[in-house]
Scaffold this active site. Structure first.
Site, PDB file in Angstrom:
ATOM      1  N   CYS A 160      -1.755  -3.513   3.483  1.00 44.22           N
ATOM      2  CA  CYS A 160      -2.686  -3.176   2.387  1.00 44.22           C
ATOM      3  C   CYS A 160      -3.621  -4.346   2.125  1.00 44.22           C
ATOM      4  O   CYS A 160      -4.831  -4.230   2.251  1.00 44.22           O
ATOM      5  CB  CYS A 160      -1.897  -2.806   1.143  1.00 44.22           C
ATOM      6  N   SER A 181      -6.096  -0.860  -0.064  1.00 46.51           N
ATOM      7  CA  SER A 181      -5.429   0.130  -0.914  1.00 46.51           C
ATOM      8  C   SER A 181      -4.644  -0.629  -1.982  1.00 46.51           C
ATOM      9  O   SER A 181      -3.926  -1.580  -1.657  1.00 46.51           O
ATOM     10  CB  SER A 181      -4.498   0.959  -0.009  1.00 46.51           C
ATOM     11  N   HIS A 221      -6.137   2.546  -7.244  1.00 44.67           N
ATOM     12  CA  HIS A 221      -5.642   3.826  -7.782  1.00 44.67           C
ATOM     13  C   HIS A 221      -4.462   3.660  -8.730  1.00 44.67           C
ATOM     14  O   HIS A 221      -3.759   2.658  -8.712  1.00 44.67           O
ATOM     15  CB  HIS A 221      -5.253   4.767  -6.628  1.00 44.67           C
TER      16      HIS A 221
HETATM   17  O1  LIG Z   1       0.478  -5.344  -1.057  1.00 42.50           O
HETATM   18  C1  LIG Z   1       0.432  -4.131  -1.346  1.00 42.50           C
HETATM   19  C2  LIG Z   1       1.041  -3.177  -0.547  1.00 42.50           C
HETATM   20  C3  LIG Z   1       0.939  -1.870  -0.888  1.00 42.50           C
HETATM   21  N1  LIG Z   1       0.259  -1.499  -1.994  1.00 42.50           N
HETATM   22  C4  LIG Z   1       0.194  -0.058  -2.335  1.00 42.50           C
HETATM   23  C5  LIG Z   1      -1.115   0.641  -2.214  1.00 42.50           C
HETATM   24  C6  LIG Z   1      -0.701   2.087  -1.971  1.00 42.50           C
HETATM   25  O2  LIG Z   1      -0.364   2.687  -3.225  1.00 42.50           O
HETATM   26  C7  LIG Z   1       0.558   1.944  -1.141  1.00 42.50           C
HETATM   27  C8  LIG Z   1       0.292   2.004   0.334  1.00 42.50           C
HETATM   28  O3  LIG Z   1      -0.047   3.281   0.690  1.00 42.50           O
HETATM   29  P1  LIG Z   1      -1.119   3.656   1.820  1.00 42.50           P
HETATM   30  O4  LIG Z   1      -0.974   5.142   1.926  1.00 42.50           O
HETATM   31  O5  LIG Z   1      -0.708   2.982   3.080  1.00 42.50           O
HETATM   32  O6  LIG Z   1      -2.470   3.235   1.339  1.00 42.50           O
HETATM   33  O7  LIG Z   1       1.056   0.648  -1.466  1.00 42.50           O
HETATM   34  C9  LIG Z   1      -0.329  -2.436  -2.808  1.00 42.50           C
HETATM   35  O8  LIG Z   1      -0.944  -2.129  -3.851  1.00 42.50           O
HETATM   36  N2  LIG Z   1      -0.241  -3.729  -2.444  1.00 42.50           N
END
Ligand SMILES: O=c1ccn([C@H]2C[C@H](O)[C@@H](COP(=O)(O)O)O2)c(=O)[nH]1
Ligand SMILES: Nc1nc(=O)c2c([nH]1)NC[C@@H]1CN(c3ccc(C(=O)N[C@@H](CCC(=O)O)C(=O)O)cc3)CN21
EC number: 2.1.1.45
Length: 283
Positions: A160, A181, A221
């Site tokens: 991410c 993300s 989000h």
């Molecule tokens: O360091 C991080 C790792 C993960 N995230 C969050 C962002 C998303 O809500 C999920 C990952 O989902 P994807 O479908 O692969 O985008 O994990 C974060 O904020 N920070």
């Protein structure tokens, strides 16, 4: 940390509902956000409107710098954030590349320290950066990227916060970190701490002065089951001043980070915060 509260407010006021297939949940979403952290006086960008577990956040980034591939290694450092993605994610459990209990696959630090080139030779991105910065060199390619499109199918999650670029202006070290993300209620607080810590620790082991970190986010989000707590608890709280991070001055090299550093080598002075909030975690 008014900027964080402003982004949460923006998501609530202007966000668009997007269905996420991986988790099966809807997320209120905005695109593009920029944060700037001045860490030159030792201030760590840690959230104060909830208790932020800053030690596991540092442990997670330390594990990336060590090239860890297993959730068990993260647990041993005091960080539980990878247990669910390594062991409870149906897609990953069915993936033939998963090598057993706790395996996270080839993501994050594995790419940072052991990127495979087409001949199968391993590239240590971090070592090159540390060596260059220590000699006062910024070749404008001081990039460590955890995002390898050729191996995303071999990882439990695509990174991410995926790319960290270091820059030198004289003796002042800057960091620009890119995140594709951002789970605002849960992951974001961890990520802010990690960006600030990464700049401070890299400055310390290369003999430079930490200056500013720039944290660039694409998709920010809030999951549908987190929204009430953001609106009715966290956004009703007033932030406190930032605390200062004290780092053991005996940490002087990448090898120190790899071999003996623990969370006891970091202390946060003056961390005043509101109570913890238990936000739901989506796997
Ligand atoms: O360091 C991080 C790792 C993960 N995230 C969050 C962002 C998303 O809500 C999920 C990952 O989902 P994807 O479908 O692969 O985008 O994990 C974060 O904020 N920070
Ligand atoms: N949906 C989702 N959101 C994320 O933020 C996220 C993922 N998945 N998957 C990969 C990593 C794991 N991360 C995590 C996982 C758990 C916490 C968490 O539970 N934090 C709690 C308790 C921390 C503790 O007690 O040590 C918190 O209150 O911050 C935080 C970040 C960030 N990433």
């Amino acid at each position: 940390m008014q900027a964080y509260l402003d982004l949460c407010r923006r998501v609530i006021d202007e966000g668009v509902w997007v269905k996420n297939t991986r988790t099966g949940k809807r997320c209120l979403t905005v695109i593009n956000a920029d944060f700037e952290y001045d860490v030159s006086d030792g201030s760590l960008p840690v959230l104060t409107t909830k208790k932020l577990f800053w030690k596991p956040a540092i442990a997670e980034m330390l594990g990336y710098l060590r090239g860890y591939q297993s959730a068990a290694q993260f647990r041993a450092l005091g960080c539980n954030t990878w247990n669910a993605n390594a062991n409870d994610n149906a897609g990953w459990l069915a993936n033939p590349f998963r090598v057993g209990e706790d395996d996270m696959g080839r993501c994050y630090g594995v790419q940072g320290r052991r990127w495979r080139n087409p001949e199968g030779k391993e590239i240590d991105q971090l070592r090159k950066i540390v060596d260059n910065l220590s000699r006062g060199i910024d070749d404008r390619r001081e990039v460590m990227t955890f995002y390898n499109p050729g191996e995303i199918d071999r990882a439990c999650l695509a990174a991410c916060m995926h790319t960290h670029t270091f820059s030198l202006l004289g003796d002042a070290l800057y960091l620009t970190s890119y995140q594709r993300s951002d789970d605002l209620p849960l992951g974001h607080g961890f990520n802010q701490v990690q960006v600030g810590w990464l700049l401070m620790i890299m400055a310390q082991i290369t003999g430079k002065k930490p200056a500013k970190a720039f944290h660039k986010i694409v998709n920010a989000h809030i999951y549908e089951d987190q929204l009430d707590q953001v609106k009715n608890i966290q956004l009703k709280r007033d932030p406190y001043p930032l605390p200062k991070l004290k780092i053991n001055p005996d940490i002087k090299s990448l090898s120190d980070l790899e071999n003996w550093v623990t969370l006891d080598d970091f202390e946060l002075q003056g961390y005043r915060h509101h109570p913890a909030i238990q936000y739901p975690f989506s796997v």
